[in-house]
Design a protein around this motif. Structure first.
Motif, PDB file in Angstrom:
ATOM      1  N   MET A   1      13.232  45.454 121.044  1.00  0.00           N
ATOM      2  CA  MET A   1      12.536  44.212 121.411  1.00  0.00           C
ATOM      3  C   MET A   1      11.669  43.719 120.268  1.00  0.00           C
ATOM      4  O   MET A   1      11.554  42.524 120.021  1.00  0.00           O
ATOM      5  CB  MET A   1      11.702  44.430 122.676  1.00  0.00           C
ATOM      6  N   SER A   2      11.088  44.659 119.526  1.00  0.00           N
ATOM      7  CA  SER A   2      10.207  44.252 118.433  1.00  0.00           C
ATOM      8  C   SER A   2      10.959  43.510 117.356  1.00  0.00           C
ATOM      9  O   SER A   2      10.399  42.659 116.664  1.00  0.00           O
ATOM     10  CB  SER A   2       9.520  45.477 117.826  1.00  0.00           C
ATOM     11  N   PHE A   3      12.269  43.834 117.207  1.00  0.00           N
ATOM     12  CA  PHE A   3      13.051  43.089 116.215  1.00  0.00           C
ATOM     13  C   PHE A   3      13.121  41.612 116.585  1.00  0.00           C
ATOM     14  O   PHE A   3      12.938  40.734 115.743  1.00  0.00           O
ATOM     15  CB  PHE A   3      14.465  43.664 116.108  1.00  0.00           C
ATOM     16  N   SER A   4      13.422  41.339 117.860  1.00  0.00           N
ATOM     17  CA  SER A   4      13.540  39.941 118.283  1.00  0.00           C
ATOM     18  C   SER A   4      12.191  39.239 118.238  1.00  0.00           C
ATOM     19  O   SER A   4      12.106  38.048 117.897  1.00  0.00           O
ATOM     20  CB  SER A   4      14.129  39.867 119.699  1.00  0.00           C
ATOM     21  N   GLN A   5      11.138  39.972 118.576  1.00  0.00           N
ATOM     22  CA  GLN A   5       9.803  39.375 118.483  1.00  0.00           C
ATOM     23  C   GLN A   5       9.457  39.006 117.045  1.00  0.00           C
ATOM     24  O   GLN A   5       9.000  37.905 116.751  1.00  0.00           O
ATOM     25  CB  GLN A   5       8.762  40.342 119.044  1.00  0.00           C
ATOM     26  N   GLY A   6       9.700  39.950 116.154  1.00  0.00           N
ATOM     27  CA  GLY A   6       9.402  39.688 114.748  1.00  0.00           C
ATOM     28  C   GLY A   6      10.265  38.573 114.183  1.00  0.00           C
ATOM     29  O   GLY A   6       9.790  37.726 113.407  1.00  0.00           O
ATOM     30  N   LEU A   7      11.552  38.583 114.580  1.00  0.00           N
ATOM     31  CA  LEU A   7      12.442  37.545 114.085  1.00  0.00           C
ATOM     32  C   LEU A   7      12.015  36.161 114.570  1.00  0.00           C
ATOM     33  O   LEU A   7      12.039  35.184 113.812  1.00  0.00           O
ATOM     34  CB  LEU A   7      13.872  37.842 114.531  1.00  0.00           C
ATOM     35  N   SER A   8      11.603  36.073 115.849  1.00  0.00           N
ATOM     36  CA  SER A   8      11.125  34.784 116.361  1.00  0.00           C
ATOM     37  C   SER A   8       9.869  34.342 115.629  1.00  0.00           C
ATOM     38  O   SER A   8       9.675  33.157 115.350  1.00  0.00           O
ATOM     39  CB  SER A   8      10.863  34.875 117.867  1.00  0.00           C
ATOM     40  N   GLY A   9       9.035  35.322 115.276  1.00  0.00           N
ATOM     41  CA  GLY A   9       7.827  34.996 114.520  1.00  0.00           C
ATOM     42  C   GLY A   9       8.147  34.482 113.130  1.00  0.00           C
ATOM     43  O   GLY A   9       7.510  33.534 112.638  1.00  0.00           O
ATOM     44  N   LEU A  10       9.159  35.105 112.500  1.00  0.00           N
ATOM     45  CA  LEU A  10       9.576  34.632 111.176  1.00  0.00           C
ATOM     46  C   LEU A  10      10.092  33.199 111.249  1.00  0.00           C
ATOM     47  O   LEU A  10       9.765  32.354 110.408  1.00  0.00           O
ATOM     48  CB  LEU A  10      10.661  35.555 110.607  1.00  0.00           C
TER      49      LEU A  10
END
Length: 407
Positions: A1-10
């Protein structure tokens, strides 16, 4: 989940930097309105969010600073409103960029060849007609038509110490200086713009009583072929104030060089009789000869006024402004223009300074409302945000690597 969170933040940070970069790139664009980005969190049936998304990119329609324009057709708006433009197909666009010029046909256009719209002055002399349709404004380059004098004024003082003229012994005759007390001149124009010199003779006939005669020395005869003089009795009270009403001296003449004969009244209300020398204060009529255009300017309020070599001015057109219930709902179409959408509502059009429309100034340009200092700070913040989101992805990657290495 943290990958998608970080990617959305990027992605969000990149979008924010795009908005900041666009603002900075257009910081010198006339009439540009800065944008700002809004974010919203993402949830999917969990108490832990899935990241962030861009909810909207909004435009700031606050005023830019007004600066000096470069041409006579430059205009700037302060307050609500947009210039209304149309393309060749008749589609309407709205802009705050007031850089305008004329095309080969005299139409006022912007740098993208869109037509500035408003009310066209019509008639002779030109005026804005009630109920006129809004359309492209054209600047005519032809000669200003002459206007025949149809009224005039003559005011001044008659010397109360002037000797009385015995009109029985000396009936009025312009060629006999003993038959009148003084003479003054006023210039008039006929329907073709021919200049006429009109003499006005004053004859003192008694205490506080005078006669005034008019004679067109350029074309003295009337239609009957005989010279006819306008005549007016002037009576003053003991204080020297004129008591004659109406105090109108008629001026007539014959047709000259194909023009209509002169036939108008000189208003003499305000004449006085005092113990000082006879003198008239700038007698005048309202006619003028034809004239060639010297240039034109946009007055505050959007009136386009032409000046001519005959000393006259006349209106050519009137710029209108448009406003919307929700300007934020306008759709950006590029070239510093917007178009109407269902979210913006329909345009309300009118003259600058009326209703909720702002002010319009001639020979001014509205600068971009981008605050460079604020944009630079925002760029630093979004850069840090991007770095922080990349760090969450890096940390998640390291955690997964640790799990993979468990034996």
């Amino acid at each position: 989940m943290s990958f998608s969170q970080g990617l959305s933040g990027l992605n969000a940070a990149l979008s924010a930097l795009d908005v900041v970069g666009n603002n900075i790139a257009n910081s010198q664009t006339v009439g540009f309105k800065s944008g700002s980005i809004a974010f919203a969190d993402v949830f999917a049936g969990s108490q832990i969010g899935m990241g962030v998304q861009v909810s909207s990119v909004n435009q700031n329609f606050s005023d830019g600073v007004l600066g000096q324009g470069n041409t006579s057709l430059d205009m700037g708006i302060q307050g609500n409103g947009f210039f209304r433009l149309t393309d060749e197909a008749g589609r309407a666009f709205y802009s705050r960029n007031g850089q305008f010029k004329t095309d080969a046909n005299g139409y006022i256009i912007n740098n993208q060849n869109m037509f500035l719209t408003g009310y066209q002055a019509t008639g002779t002399p030109p005026s804005i007609q009630a109920g006129a349709a809004i359309g492209p404004i054209q600047i005519p380059t032809g000669e200003m038509m002459a206007k025949a004098s149809d009224s005039g004024t003559m005011r001044g003082n008659l010397d109360s110490g002037t000797e009385v003229v015995d009109q029985t012994a000396n009936p009025f005759d312009p060629s006999d200086a003993n038959s009148y007390s003084s003479v003054n001149q006023v210039t008039a124009y006929d329907s073709l713009g021919n200049e006429h010199t009109v003499n006005v003779y004053f004859v003192k006939t008694g205490d506080n009583t005078w006669k005034a005669y008019s004679s067109d020395t350029t074309s003295p005869a009337t239609a009957g072929g005989d010279v006819t003089y306008g005549e007016l009795d002037l009576t003053f009270d003991a204080s020297g104030q004129l008591t004659t009403t109406p105090a109108s001296l008629n001026v007539q003449s014959d047709s000259w060089k194909g023009a209509n004969p002169l036939d108008f009244n000189l208003n003499m209300a305000g004449m006085t009789q005092q113990a000082t020398e006879t003198a008239m204060s700038s007698p005048s009529t309202n006619g003028y000869p034809p004239g060639l255009m010297n240039g034109y300017t946009v007055g505050d309020g959007g009136q386009i006024i032409a000046s001519y070599d005959n000393g006259e001015k006349q209106i050519l057109g009137q710029v209108v402004l448009s406003n919307f219930t929700n300007p934020g709902g306008l759709s950006s179409s590029g070239n510093n223009c917007w178009q109407e959408t269902p979210e913006s509502g329909q345009p309300v059009e009118g003259l600058a300074g009326t209703g909720n429309l702002g002010s319009l100034y001639g020979n001014k340009l509205e600068a971009s409302n981008v605050d460079l200092s604020k944009e630079m700070v925002s760029m630093i913040i979004y850069q840090r945000n991007y770095q922080s989101n990349s760090q969450t992805i890096k940390t998640q990657s390291e955690l997964l690597q640790t799990l993979v290495n468990l034996r």
